[in-house]
Scaffold this motif. Structure first.
Motif, PDB file in Angstrom:
ATOM      1  N   ARG A   1      43.341  19.951  28.196  1.00 12.42           N
ATOM      2  CA  ARG A   1      44.607  18.812  27.771  1.00 12.42           C
ATOM      3  C   ARG A   1      45.070  18.525  29.126  1.00 12.42           C
ATOM      4  O   ARG A   1      44.287  18.701  30.158  1.00 12.42           O
ATOM      5  CB  ARG A   1      45.643  20.037  27.301  1.00 12.42           C
ATOM      6  CG  ARG A   1      46.255  21.234  27.691  1.00 12.42           C
ATOM      7  CD  ARG A   1      47.351  21.512  26.902  1.00 12.42           C
ATOM      8  NE  ARG A   1      46.893  21.851  25.566  1.00 12.42           N
ATOM      9  CZ  ARG A   1      47.475  23.023  24.817  1.00 12.42           C
ATOM     10  NH1 ARG A   1      48.481  23.553  25.232  1.00 12.42           N
ATOM     11  NH2 ARG A   1      47.157  23.147  23.553  1.00 12.42           N
TER      12      ARG A   1
ATOM     13  N   GLU B   1      40.006  15.081  20.618  1.00  4.78           N
ATOM     14  CA  GLU B   1      40.959  14.998  19.726  1.00  4.78           C
ATOM     15  C   GLU B   1      40.581  13.937  18.768  1.00  4.78           C
ATOM     16  O   GLU B   1      41.428  13.813  17.507  1.00  4.78           O
ATOM     17  CB  GLU B   1      42.075  14.791  20.555  1.00  4.78           C
ATOM     18  CG  GLU B   1      42.308  13.696  21.361  1.00  4.78           C
ATOM     19  CD  GLU B   1      43.473  13.737  22.204  1.00  4.78           C
ATOM     20  OE1 GLU B   1      44.135  14.627  22.083  1.00  4.78           O
ATOM     21  OE2 GLU B   1      43.447  12.869  23.058  1.00  4.78           O
TER      22      GLU B   1
ATOM     23  N   SER C   1      42.227  18.487  23.266  1.00  2.00           N
ATOM     24  CA  SER C   1      43.457  18.293  22.574  1.00  2.00           C
ATOM     25  C   SER C   1      44.762  18.850  23.306  1.00  2.00           C
ATOM     26  O   SER C   1      44.814  19.853  23.622  1.00  2.00           O
ATOM     27  CB  SER C   1      43.133  19.070  21.101  1.00  2.00           C
ATOM     28  OG  SER C   1      44.451  18.796  20.309  1.00  2.00           O
TER      29      SER C   1
ATOM     30  N   THR D   1      47.972  11.381  21.555  1.00  2.00           N
ATOM     31  CA  THR D   1      46.717  10.921  22.272  1.00  2.00           C
ATOM     32  C   THR D   1      47.477  10.601  23.757  1.00  2.00           C
ATOM     33  O   THR D   1      46.847  10.273  24.791  1.00  2.00           O
ATOM     34  CB  THR D   1      46.242   9.565  21.692  1.00  2.00           C
ATOM     35  OG1 THR D   1      47.197   8.692  21.450  1.00  2.00           O
ATOM     36  CG2 THR D   1      45.502  10.116  20.414  1.00  2.00           C
TER      37      THR D   1
END
Lengths: 165, 145
Positions: A29, A87, A112, B87
């Motif tokens: 991430r 993701e 993600s 995102t």
């Protein structure tokens, strides 16, 4: 699949990633623009056409990018590999996907920011990508700092905005 | 004001990169606000509507911008939809707050975004409560994530 696996992936234009996958579930991430999707795309390109893609991948086991929404079929034919999942695949958070991860011979690299309450992963295997020019590597998000074992390894984000005129 | 919905939201655009690829307009890229976002988040310079100069990737097309920048541009220019803001990294949070200053902006989150140490005003749609700092936001998100 057992043990650690060193992955080196680069492309002719110059982008290079070097990292070691130590456990069956690795989480990646971090901030935008650090190269998470670029890494995934490079694995996907290599998977499609190998060295002819212009991507070079060195690892002692196959690396696979889960690109298709027909992910069940794709996973059923992949064994003893490192599977990269971006993701964009919404099913990544489902119990069914977690079941496939748990009962698979593959290692999974899940890109993600969301947590995975249905998967057992180590806090030591949550990484962000550190960029130094065209070289990229994984660094742990949570680091061992003496009396405070899992301090988050970043400063607070800058809140000032600069408008380009 | 910014409103966030934690957890699965069927009407929200989950895969913002795919939506961006099929819906963005070239004119968005050279808009001064978009140029500022691209410079700050991706550290890249807009050369023209179709070319962006990245320090890592070289000359790239708008389709190679980061997922977070794509989502921010959609929030800015395509206001009809609700987007998956997971995102976006924490380096996008200030831009989301900035865009929500003068209009209602609803985003979908699958994680707790770090909106910084300063106070803010965010409505958590799931509960209807308004939170003013990260401690309150984290506390409010717990039942839904």
């Amino acid at each position: 699949m057992n043990g650690s696996h060193l992955v080196k992936i680069s492309r002719r234009r110059g982008t290079k990633y070097t990292f070691t996958i130590k456990r069956n579930i690795t989480i990646v991430r971090g901030d935008c623009g650090t190269g998470k999707t670029t890494l995934f795309d490079m694995v996907a390109d290599y998977m499609r056409t190998g060295e002819q893609s212009g991507v070079s991948l060195q690892c002692d086991c196959p690396c696979v990018a889960l690109t298709d929404y027909d992910w069940r079929n794709q996973l059923s034919s992949v064994h003893d590999s490192i599977v990269f999942v971006d993701e964009g695949l919404k099913v990544i958070h489902s119990d069914e996907f977690a079941h496939h991860v748990l009962y698979s011979s593959n290692y999974f690299v899940l890109i993600s920011r969301a947590d995975f309450p249905n998967l057992p992963y180590s806090v030591d295997e949550i990484y962000k990508i550190k960029t130094s020019g065209k070289y990229h590597s994984f660094v742990p998000v949570y680091q061992d700092r003496g009396n405070h074992r899992y301090a988050i390894s970043r400063s607070a984000p800058k809140q000032d905005i600069t408008y380009v005129k | 004001m910014l409103s966030v919905f934690f957890g699965d939201m069927p009407e929200a655009i989950y895969n913002t990169a795919t939506y961006f690829k099929n819906s963005y307009r070239s004119s968005w890229i050279t808009d001064p606000y978009a140029v500022s976002i691209i410079k700050d988040v991706d550290r890249s310079d807009v050369v023209s509507e179709n070319v962006i100069e990245s320090p890592v990737l070289g000359s790239i097309s708008p389709l190679q911008l980061s997922g977070g920048v794509k989502t921010l541009l959609l929030m800015r220019f395509d206001r009809k939809q609700i987007y998956n803001a997971s995102t976006c990294g924490d380096n996008c949070a200030k831009w989301i707050l900035d865009m929500a200053k003068d209009r209602k902006l609803v985003v979908n989150l699958y994680h707790v975004m770090d909106f910084g140490r300063e106070d803010f005003k965010i409505k958590v749609v799931n509960s209807g409560r308004i939170v003013h700092n990260m401690a309150e936001l984290i506390h409010e998100s717990i039942p839904y994530l």
